[in-house]
Design an enzyme around this catalytic site. Sequence first.
Site, PDB file in Angstrom:
ATOM      1  N   GLY A  10      -1.833   6.248  42.061  1.00 29.48           N
ATOM      2  CA  GLY A  10      -1.731   6.013  40.623  1.00 29.48           C
ATOM      3  C   GLY A  10      -0.286   5.877  40.196  1.00 29.48           C
ATOM      4  O   GLY A  10       0.551   6.735  40.505  1.00 29.48           O
ATOM      5  N   ALA A  11       0.001   4.760  39.484  1.00 32.62           N
ATOM      6  CA  ALA A  11       1.370   4.525  38.996  1.00 32.62           C
ATOM      7  C   ALA A  11       1.382   4.562  37.475  1.00 32.62           C
ATOM      8  O   ALA A  11       1.876   3.650  36.813  1.00 32.62           O
ATOM      9  CB  ALA A  11       1.889   3.196  39.525  1.00 32.62           C
ATOM     10  N   GLY A  12       0.792   5.627  36.934  1.00 30.11           N
ATOM     11  CA  GLY A  12       0.867   5.855  35.489  1.00 30.11           C
ATOM     12  C   GLY A  12       2.065   6.761  35.206  1.00 30.11           C
ATOM     13  O   GLY A  12       3.040   6.783  35.967  1.00 30.11           O
ATOM     14  N   LYS A  36      -3.898   0.188  41.420  1.00 33.28           N
ATOM     15  CA  LYS A  36      -4.810  -0.966  41.443  1.00 33.28           C
ATOM     16  C   LYS A  36      -4.173  -2.236  40.894  1.00 33.28           C
ATOM     17  O   LYS A  36      -4.568  -3.321  41.278  1.00 33.28           O
ATOM     18  CB  LYS A  36      -6.135  -0.647  40.757  1.00 33.28           C
ATOM     19  N   VAL A  79      -8.256   2.784  44.910  1.00 36.90           N
ATOM     20  CA  VAL A  79      -8.671   3.949  45.689  1.00 36.90           C
ATOM     21  C   VAL A  79     -10.189   4.097  45.571  1.00 36.90           C
ATOM     22  O   VAL A  79     -10.736   4.029  44.467  1.00 36.90           O
ATOM     23  CB  VAL A  79      -7.986   5.224  45.150  1.00 36.90           C
ATOM     24  N   GLU A 167      -4.886   5.821  15.737  1.00 33.11           N
ATOM     25  CA  GLU A 167      -3.780   4.893  16.041  1.00 33.11           C
ATOM     26  C   GLU A 167      -4.303   3.450  16.110  1.00 33.11           C
ATOM     27  O   GLU A 167      -3.644   2.517  15.660  1.00 33.11           O
ATOM     28  CB  GLU A 167      -3.093   5.299  17.346  1.00 33.11           C
ATOM     29  N   ALA A 314       0.545  12.170  27.902  1.00 30.41           N
ATOM     30  CA  ALA A 314       1.632  11.612  28.710  1.00 30.41           C
ATOM     31  C   ALA A 314       2.750  12.653  28.829  1.00 30.41           C
ATOM     32  O   ALA A 314       3.411  12.753  29.870  1.00 30.41           O
ATOM     33  CB  ALA A 314       2.155  10.341  28.042  1.00 30.41           C
TER      34      ALA A 314
END
Length: 401
Positions: A10-12, A36, A79, A167, A314
Site C-alpha cells: 500500500g502506497a497511501g 495497485k 495484493v 466535505e 491520515a
Amino acid sequence: MSKTNVVILGAGYAGLRALRSLQSKRLDIDITLVNKNEYHYEATYLHEVASGAHAAERISYPIKDVVTPKRTNFIQDTVVVVNKDEKTVELEKNGTISFDYLILALGFESESFGIKGVDEFGLPMVDIETSKAVDEHLRKQFEKYNETKDESYLSIVVCGAGFTSIEYIGELTLQMPKLVKQYNVPAEKIQITCIEAMSNLLPMFDKELSDYGIEILKKRGVKFFVGTPIKELTADTVIYEEAGELKSVKAKTIVWTTGVRGSSIVERSGFEQRRNRVMVENDLTAPGYPEIFIIGDCSAVMDSKTNRPFPPTAQIALKQGVSAANNLEAKLKGTAIKPFTFTSLGTVCSIGNTEAIGEVMGRNLKGYPASVMKKIIGDRSLMMTGGVGITAKKGRFDFFR
Ligand code: FAD
Ligand code: NAD
C-alpha cells in the site's frame, strides 16, 4: 549474507511515509513496495474528484517520484492475500513474494453495515475510480433528466453526515451552478438531501461550530434529516426510519458515505480483526506476528481518553508510518522499540474551498481562516509522503482570495 527483505503493501499515507522513512535510514535492507496503481492519491481530497471540482491528477502523483530505485523495488500489482505464517504475499499478476518484515498499509473500504441494496445502488468514495464514478454518474443523471423530465434524476441523497459526506456536499454545492449551466437543468428542481442516523450533526465539534457549518449548507439548499437511520436502498429510493416509521426519498444518485472499514485483505489473511482493523501491539505489529506491522486504516490503536480506538485518519496513518519504520530499525539493530503514542492535533472539516470548521490544538476555527488551516494541513501531509518537489507541484497555496 543476503539482505533483510522488507515488503510494504500500500502506497497511501501510511505506506509511503514508512517507505520514505526507511529509505532515509542506513540499513542493510531490500525494500519492495506493492501498490495497485502506479500513482499515490491524497485520499483526503477524494470528495473534490467526486464533486467534479478537480480532476484526479490534481490529487495524485506518480509513486516512482518517491521511490529510490537503488533501495526500493516498486511492483504495481494488487495484493490478494498475506500468508502470515509462511511469510509470503500473493499478488494478482506477479505470483508470490516473500518477506522477512512486512508493513501492511492497505487502507480503507466503504462500510455497508450489511444494509440491503448498498452494494448495488450506493456510490462509495474510497479511491480515485469510485470518486470519478460518483461525478460521472451524477452527470449522466442530469443528461437523463433532459431526455425524460423525470425529477428523480435531479435528486441526490448523501447517506450519513460524517466528515466525508459534509466535505463532499460542501464542494458539490459550489460546483452545482457550473453543472446546471453545462447540462442546462433547472436549478430550482435540484434536491440534495443528507440523511444521518444520529440525532446530532457533527457532534465532535462545539455546537456553535457545527451549527455554523450546517447553516452554510442549508443556505445552499441542502436538506438534512437527522435521527433517521437508512434501512435500504433501491435503484431510485432511499428508505429510512423516522420515529419508528419507514419513509423514503426518491433519488437516482445515492452517495454512500456512512463510514469505512479496513481492507478486506486483513480478514482474508486471517488476522484477528474487527471491521478489518487489527488491534495492534504497542510497537504496531500484529499480535503474535512481531515481523508484521499493520498501520493506517487497517490498524486500531486505543485512545485511553475515550476508551475507544482512535478514528482512522491520515494524521494517525502518517505518524504510524514513521513509528513502524523506527521500530523495524530497532528490531534489526536489537535496540529497544518505542511504543507508539498519538495525540491528535485536531480536525478541520472543509465546506468547499474557502469555508471550513475545525478545532486545532484546542482552538476552534471557522470560516476562511479554517479553510486556510485545512490547506496547510494538506500541504504538510503531502510533504510527508512526497517531499519538497511534489509539495511544490501539488500543494495548495491559494490562500489569498
Ligand atoms: P490509504 O490512503 O487508503 O492508502 C492505501 C493504499 O493501498 C492506496 O494507495 C490503495 O490504492 C492501496 N491498495 C488498497 N488495496 C490494495 C490491494 N489489494 N493491493 C495493492 N494496493 C492496494 N483524514 C485526515 O486525517 N484528515 C482529513 O482531512 C481527511 N479527509 C478525508 C476526506 C475524505 C473524502 C476521505 C474519504 C477520507 C479522509 N480522511 C482524512 C481519512 C484518510 O483519508 C484515511 O484515514 C487515510 O487515507 C488512511 O491512510 P492509509 O495509508 O491507511 O490508506
Ligand atoms: P464516519 O464514520 O466518520 O461518518 C459516517 C456517518 O454516517 C456517521 O455520522 C454515522 O452516524 C452515519 N451513518 C452510519 N450508518 C448510517 C445509516 N444506516 N443511516 C444514516 N447514517 C448513517 O465516516 P466518514 O465520514 O466516511 O469518515 C471516515 C474516517 O475518515 C473517519 O475517521 C473520519 O474522521 C475521517 N475523515 C476525516 C476528515 C477530516 O478530518 N476532515 C474528512 C473525511 C473523513
